[in-house]
Scaffold this motif. Structure first.
Motif, mmCIF file in Angstrom:
data_model
loop_
_atom_site.group_PDB
_atom_site.id
_atom_site.type_symbol
_atom_site.label_atom_id
_atom_site.label_comp_id
_atom_site.label_asym_id
_atom_site.label_seq_id
_atom_site.Cartn_x
_atom_site.Cartn_y
_atom_site.Cartn_z
ATOM 1 N N ILE A 52 35.190 -3.939 -39.172
ATOM 2 C CA ILE A 52 35.000 -5.396 -38.836
ATOM 3 C C ILE A 52 34.812 -6.137 -40.317
ATOM 4 O O ILE A 52 36.005 -6.994 -40.605
ATOM 5 C CB ILE A 52 33.518 -5.409 -38.277
ATOM 6 N N THR A 53 34.863 -5.911 -40.997
ATOM 7 C CA THR A 53 34.751 -6.294 -42.385
ATOM 8 C C THR A 53 35.959 -7.189 -42.696
ATOM 9 O O THR A 53 36.923 -7.774 -43.134
ATOM 10 C CB THR A 53 34.106 -5.886 -43.762
ATOM 11 N N VAL A 84 34.788 -9.883 -34.110
ATOM 12 C CA VAL A 84 34.408 -10.231 -35.409
ATOM 13 C C VAL A 84 34.232 -11.878 -34.881
ATOM 14 O O VAL A 84 33.492 -12.646 -36.401
ATOM 15 C CB VAL A 84 35.899 -10.432 -35.988
ATOM 16 N N PRO A 85 34.882 -12.936 -33.980
ATOM 17 C CA PRO A 85 33.613 -13.882 -33.583
ATOM 18 C C PRO A 85 32.283 -14.362 -33.715
ATOM 19 O O PRO A 85 32.277 -14.530 -34.241
ATOM 20 C CB PRO A 85 34.874 -14.656 -32.379
ATOM 21 N N HIS A 86 31.594 -12.461 -33.440
ATOM 22 C CA HIS A 86 30.425 -12.607 -33.366
ATOM 23 C C HIS A 86 30.120 -12.981 -35.060
ATOM 24 O O HIS A 86 28.856 -13.580 -34.695
ATOM 25 C CB HIS A 86 29.664 -11.766 -32.600
ATOM 26 N N PHE A 87 30.646 -11.698 -35.808
ATOM 27 C CA PHE A 87 30.282 -12.491 -37.172
ATOM 28 C C PHE A 87 30.512 -12.439 -38.206
ATOM 29 O O PHE A 87 30.701 -12.284 -39.218
ATOM 30 C CB PHE A 87 30.228 -10.399 -37.029
ATOM 31 N N LYS A 88 31.195 -13.618 -37.491
ATOM 32 C CA LYS A 88 31.897 -14.970 -38.543
ATOM 33 C C LYS A 88 31.441 -15.255 -39.404
ATOM 34 O O LYS A 88 31.763 -15.103 -40.620
ATOM 35 C CB LYS A 88 33.386 -15.517 -37.684
ATOM 36 N N GLY A 93 26.299 -6.374 -43.025
ATOM 37 C CA GLY A 93 25.409 -5.911 -41.637
ATOM 38 C C GLY A 93 25.650 -5.719 -40.465
ATOM 39 O O GLY A 93 24.400 -6.259 -39.500
ATOM 40 N N TYR A 94 25.936 -5.451 -40.117
ATOM 41 C CA TYR A 94 26.937 -5.503 -38.669
ATOM 42 C C TYR A 94 26.321 -4.662 -37.737
ATOM 43 O O TYR A 94 26.165 -4.925 -36.160
ATOM 44 C CB TYR A 94 28.449 -5.573 -38.588
#
Length: 158
Positions: A52-53, A84-88, A93-94
């Motif tokens: 994700i990073t 990725v948009p959720h964690f932008k 710590g996803y």
């Protein structure tokens, strides 16, 4: 000796271990939440969070690197387009790991690993309305009378 070794082997050869991790990554990315052993969940967390990073860079090079590590295009697209948009704005710590007890067959410690923004599956049960309560009660009454009547007949005949 295992000095400085950072890879959980799971009693598997490297190619089998790689296939296992890929399969777990694909499942987690697709479903958002999976159940596995604690050891596998902890190893899976490393791989998913790095993916994700890497996807957050949003470049062609990062997508190609993800495809190199996880050859299933659908999984890479799902990482880049959905997660990725959720964690932008989140710096890391996803994932979340919750221990859920031991497996019945071999008593292995099990865990639920999920992506943080996964929608909650728990749905609050609301109280039924008065009409629904009345219909349900009436329906249950018929079922209980029907269930009792054969018993009474059997008791009378005996």
């Amino acid at each position: 000796m295992r000095h400085m070794s950072q890879v959980a082997t799971f009693g598997r050869k490297p190619n089998q271990r790689k296939a296992l991790i890929r399969g777990l990554v694909y499942s987690l990315v697709e479903h958002g939440r999976i159940t596995t052993t604690v050891a596998k969940a902890k190893e899976l967390r490393r791989h998913v969070e790095r993916a994700i990073t890497l996807g957050k860079r949003d470049s062609l090079h990062s997508k190609r690197l993800l495809l190199q590590r996880y050859p299933l295009e659908a999984a890479v697209e799902r990482i880049v387009e959905k997660w990725v948009p959720h964690f932008k704005t989140r710096p890391g710590g996803y994932t979340r790991i919750m221990k859920i007890g031991r497996r019945l067959g071999d008593a292995a410690e099990m865990a639920l690993i999920e992506l943080i923004d996964y929608p909650s599956v728990v749905v609050k049960v609301s109280e039924p309305t008065t009409k629904a309560r009345g219909k349900k009660a009436a329906g249950e009454g018929k079922a209980t009378k029907a269930a009792k009547s054969p018993r009474k007949k059997a008791a009378k005949t005996a």
